[in-house]
Design a protein around this motif. Structure first.
Motif, PDB file in Angstrom:
ATOM      1  N   ASP A 132     -12.770  49.066 -28.338  1.00  0.00           N
ATOM      2  CA  ASP A 132     -13.945  48.153 -28.738  1.00  0.00           C
ATOM      3  C   ASP A 132     -15.303  48.798 -28.502  1.00  0.00           C
ATOM      4  OD1 ASP A 132     -12.072  46.298 -29.349  1.00  0.00           O
ATOM      5  OD2 ASP A 132     -12.154  45.235 -27.314  1.00  0.00           O
ATOM      6  N   ARG A 147       1.558  47.417 -37.790  1.00  0.00           N
ATOM      7  CA  ARG A 147       0.323  47.031 -37.515  1.00  0.00           C
ATOM      8  C   ARG A 147       0.428  46.595 -35.960  1.00  0.00           C
ATOM      9  NH1 ARG A 147      -0.319  43.225 -40.976  1.00  0.00           N
ATOM     10  NH2 ARG A 147       0.005  41.382 -39.728  1.00  0.00           N
ATOM     11  N   GLU A 149      -0.564  46.451 -31.952  1.00  0.00           N
ATOM     12  CA  GLU A 149      -1.408  45.518 -31.074  1.00  0.00           C
ATOM     13  C   GLU A 149      -2.819  46.586 -31.118  1.00  0.00           C
ATOM     14  OE1 GLU A 149       2.627  44.583 -29.424  1.00  0.00           O
ATOM     15  OE2 GLU A 149       1.502  46.291 -29.977  1.00  0.00           O
ATOM     16  N   THR A 150      -2.723  47.855 -31.227  1.00  0.00           N
ATOM     17  CA  THR A 150      -3.797  48.395 -31.037  1.00  0.00           C
ATOM     18  C   THR A 150      -4.870  48.378 -32.440  1.00  0.00           C
ATOM     19  OG1 THR A 150      -2.837  50.275 -29.727  1.00  0.00           O
ATOM     20  CG2 THR A 150      -4.883  50.935 -31.008  1.00  0.00           C
ATOM     21  N   CYS A 151      -4.436  47.839 -33.304  1.00  0.00           N
ATOM     22  CA  CYS A 151      -5.223  47.521 -34.691  1.00  0.00           C
ATOM     23  C   CYS A 151      -5.972  46.391 -34.512  1.00  0.00           C
ATOM     24  CB  CYS A 151      -4.030  47.396 -35.752  1.00  0.00           C
ATOM     25  SG  CYS A 151      -2.913  48.732 -36.314  1.00  0.00           S
ATOM     26  N   ALA A 152      -5.619  45.713 -33.435  1.00  0.00           N
ATOM     27  CA  ALA A 152      -6.580  44.398 -33.325  1.00  0.00           C
ATOM     28  C   ALA A 152      -8.093  45.009 -32.749  1.00  0.00           C
ATOM     29  CB  ALA A 152      -6.250  43.396 -32.324  1.00  0.00           C
ATOM     30  N   HIS A 153      -7.928  46.361 -32.083  1.00  0.00           N
ATOM     31  CA  HIS A 153      -9.121  46.873 -31.635  1.00  0.00           C
ATOM     32  C   HIS A 153      -9.444  48.282 -32.539  1.00  0.00           C
ATOM     33  CE1 HIS A 153      -8.306  44.711 -28.021  1.00  0.00           C
ATOM     34  NE2 HIS A 153      -7.193  45.075 -28.356  1.00  0.00           N
ATOM     35  N   TRP A 157      -6.523  50.006 -40.410  1.00  0.00           N
ATOM     36  CA  TRP A 157      -5.066  50.403 -40.405  1.00  0.00           C
ATOM     37  C   TRP A 157      -4.531  51.132 -41.497  1.00  0.00           C
ATOM     38  CZ3 TRP A 157      -0.455  46.940 -42.110  1.00  0.00           C
ATOM     39  CH2 TRP A 157       0.702  47.640 -41.755  1.00  0.00           C
ATOM     40  N   GLU A 610       3.538  42.774 -40.232  1.00  0.00           N
ATOM     41  CA  GLU A 610       3.098  43.873 -39.685  1.00  0.00           C
ATOM     42  C   GLU A 610       3.556  45.229 -39.924  1.00  0.00           C
ATOM     43  OE1 GLU A 610       4.509  44.120 -35.041  1.00  0.00           O
ATOM     44  OE2 GLU A 610       3.742  42.031 -35.777  1.00  0.00           O
TER      45      GLU A 610
END
Length: 670
Positions: A132, A147, A149-153, A157, A610
């Motif tokens: 972040d 997609r 969990e790291t894609c949320a940060h 993608w 995902e």
């Protein structure tokens, strides 16, 4: 009842090494929580051999002493392509550069999921928060067929088809040369093979590889331009790029890309850690390393850096003939779950004449052993990671003494390995303490210190004095009194929250050990595999392919016997894109049969966008349905074993590493 006391230590379960407070009273642990004073993790919260205080410091000694003819390890289903590329580029298999995540402005995360795995070959607690922060400074791009969990940060993608990572990377290199974006920086006179890389990449423009990768040429060109334009950029590729059919190429090219953009051995790029205590693994002991010096008996697979592919083990046990494996020593591993075509290995192990497991659990593998030799529990031994600080983003150190004495006086792992190694060598049951004096003295001599002085300072045998040696002869050590203000293990004992000596620094001169002192950007063993990669361009799309995934609550399979972490929603599911589910006739929540050339499993379906179309995913580390284990919780939440589906001969050719990702499969309803 005595009042509660607090024991400060580090968690030994992953690369993050988070600081912990262990609250205890009357010999019982009452509470474990984060240590907000920890200088490394500041309150945020592998394999057993690598994370164990004794085994990590004595495994090499055991192998040398025992003289066992062949070695199989989890490395050849995990890291070996990266080890091969580092051996050939820098001269040492374990001198692996680390992303300077705290100072970069542009980060590519390829085939890695630090939001779930906490970083691998990147020891840094709180990896999601660090990503972040990179986004606040610049940009994060995740390249992955899921997609994750790291894609949320991340800002972007970029999904690709499994097995095409190296094609995408080569096309990025093509753009760097074609558009005049190459800048070598301070390594200009330390790099060789630049022209060879240019010639290879010229054959792989984005327009040629885009369709095979499952993306478009403009996206690849934009990625290359943005990476080159960033003041500080880093390309981080991990297990997803290793355990695929072109793993060595996909592990080599991120380092090449960073070198061509002045981001190798540079702040904010790929750098090498400078640990307070040197790692046994990363030292240059002068041992010979090589390729193809001998071959396996059954399939004639060449050795790679002293190891055969893990997929060879079952056939070497169950195939009769001269040289057939009749005895096996397993140290802190569970290959019945982790080896390719694991069902065959499970069937083969009872055919051994002798099997010894050094393990604290009766798991899917150790249940076959004739003898199980348990070591100490985590809180019965000290903790200071032998290897993880060698891939840490800062030069920090934390030491914790044992909290409890050994409950029944059983030996520590260092003594088990010493005595077992001597027995394998035909020496009988040696005095472990006397033998350890010889081992320790030899290590001291290799550092240039005086063995007599070191023995006088640390007379007690075992890993504590090896740890002390590594601190004292490390970059900030006291060298047994030569530098009175320097560090020793005793000084670290007085700093339970740890010590931080700062971020990584450029140090290529201390890393590369090739005779000419140069980084080899185009090693022949690696570039010879380009022709095989080019053949991937013409391969038809074909069937679905399978990739693995991990969950943060599982930490591979280590946490599967902890009720609070495995209960609730079923996480051992087959992730599949809605379009693929419709084509296969499978429905969310129902059970499907997943088959490969190696085997089949039945697992519940989870339909999710995902996933990239054409790719399905199962978590690894499950399959706890074997009789004879003593893991009651894990058995109730058994799941299915991913490696039943992995063919043993589906490998990355230069490294012999198992191609766990990209396995062709079919999916049908049950």
């Amino acid at each position: 009842m005595t009042d509660r006391q607090i024991h400060i230590r580090s968690c030994s379960l992953c690369e993050a090494m988070c600081g912990l407070e262990v609250h205890h009273a009357d010999g019982d642990v009452k509470l474990i929580r984060t240590n907000h004073n920890d200088v490394w993790s500041k309150g945020y919260i592998g394999n057993a051999a690598g994370f164990n205080y004794s085994i990590s410091r004595y495994a090499g000694m055991f192998l040398q002493l025992a003289g066992l003819p062949t070695v199989y390890s989890s490395a050849t289903v995990d890291t070996w392509p990266k080890n091969v590329s580092c051996q050939l580029m820098y001269g040492h298999a374990w001198r692996i550069p680390v992303p300077d995540i705290d100072r970069t402005d542009f980060m590519v995360v390829q085939g890695a999921n630090p939001a779930a795995g906490q970083g691998s070959f990147m020891a840094r607690p709180g990896a999601p928060a660090a990503l972040d922060e990179v986004r606040e400074r610049g940009k994060v791009v995740v390249i992955d067929p899921r997609r994750s969990e790291t894609c949320a940060h991340a800002d972007q993608w970029l999904p690709v088809r499994p097995g095409t990572d190296a094609l995408l990377q080569l096309s990025v290199v093509n753009v760097l040369f074609d558009e005049g974006l190459v800048r070598l920086g301070h390594l200009a006179d330390r790099l060789k093979g630049v022209d060879k890389v240019r010639a290879i990449a010229a054959e792989f423009p984005p327009e040629r590889v885009a369709e095979a990768c499952g993306t478009d040429a403009s996206t690849i060109r934009t990625l290359a331009r943005e990476f080159a334009a960033a003041e500080r950029a880093v390309w981080y590729a991990r297990i997803g790029t290793c355990n695929q059919e072109f793993g060595t190429l996909a592990s080599w090219l991120p380092d090449v890309i960073c070198a061509l953009t002045a981001n190798l051995d540079a702040v904010g790029g790929l750098m090498w850690s400078k640990p307070v205590a040197w790692s046994m693994l990363q030292q240059d002991w002068g041992f010979e390393s090589g390729f193809g010096r001998w071959s396996s008996r059954v399939r004639n697979a060449p050795e790679v850096l002293g190891q055969f592919p893990m997929g060879c083990l079952a056939e070497e046990i169950d195939t009769p003939g001269e040289g057939q494996i009749k005895a096996l020593v397993v140290v802190g591993g569970n290959p019945v779950l982790s080896a390719p075509e694991s069902t065959r290995l499970d069937t083969a192990l009872p055919q051994l004449e002798a099997m010894i497991s050094v393990d604290n659990a009766l798991n899917e593998t150790s249940r076959h052993a004739d003898v199980v030799l348990p070591g100490l529990a985590a809180l019965e031994q000290p903790f200071y990671s032998e290897m993880l600080w060698g891939w840490a983003t800062r030069s920090a150190a934390k030491y914790a003494p044992p909290l409890f004495p050994s409950a029944d006086g059983r030996p520590d792992e260092w003594e088990i390995l010493t005595r077992l190694g001597a027995m394998c060598a035909g020496m009988g049951d040696v005095n472990a303490a006397e033998f350890d004096d010889l081992y320790f003295s030899a290590l001291v001599e290799l550092t240039g210190a005086d063995p007599a002085v070191a023995l006088a300072a640390s007379p007690d045998p075992g890993p504590e004095r090896i740890n002390d040696l590594a601190v004292r002869t490390g970059p900030w050590g006291d060298r047994y009194g030569e530098n009175p203000d320097g560090l020793s293990l005793d000084k670290l004992r007085d700093l339970p929250d740890g010590l931080d000596m700062g971020p990584m620094v450029p140090q290529v001169d201390n890393i590369v050990i090739h005779p000419d002192g140069k980084v080899d950007l185009a090693p022949e063993r690696i570039t010879a595999d380009i022709e095989r990669l080019a053949g991937r361009l013409d391969r038809p799309a074909g069937s679905l392919v399978l990739t693995s995934r991990r969950h943060v609550r599982s930490n591979n399979s280590w946490m599967h016997n902890v009720e609070v972490l495995v209960r609730g929603k079923d996480r051992c599911t087959l992730l599949i894109h809605p379009a693929d589910a419709a084509d296969a006739g499978v429905v969310d929540g129902e059970v499907a049969r997943v088959s490969s050339s190696s085997g089949a499993v039945e697992v519940r379906v989870e339909v999710s966008d995902e996933m990239y179309p054409g790719v399905v995913s199962l978590p690894h580390g499950w399959g706890h349905d074997k009789p004879g284990t003593r893991q009651s919780v894990a058995s109730r939440y058994a799941g299915v074993n991913y490696n039943v589906l992995v063919p043993p001969d589906f490998v990355d050719v230069p490294s012999g590493n198992a191609a766990v990702n990209g396995v062709p499969v079919s999916v049908v309803p049950v």
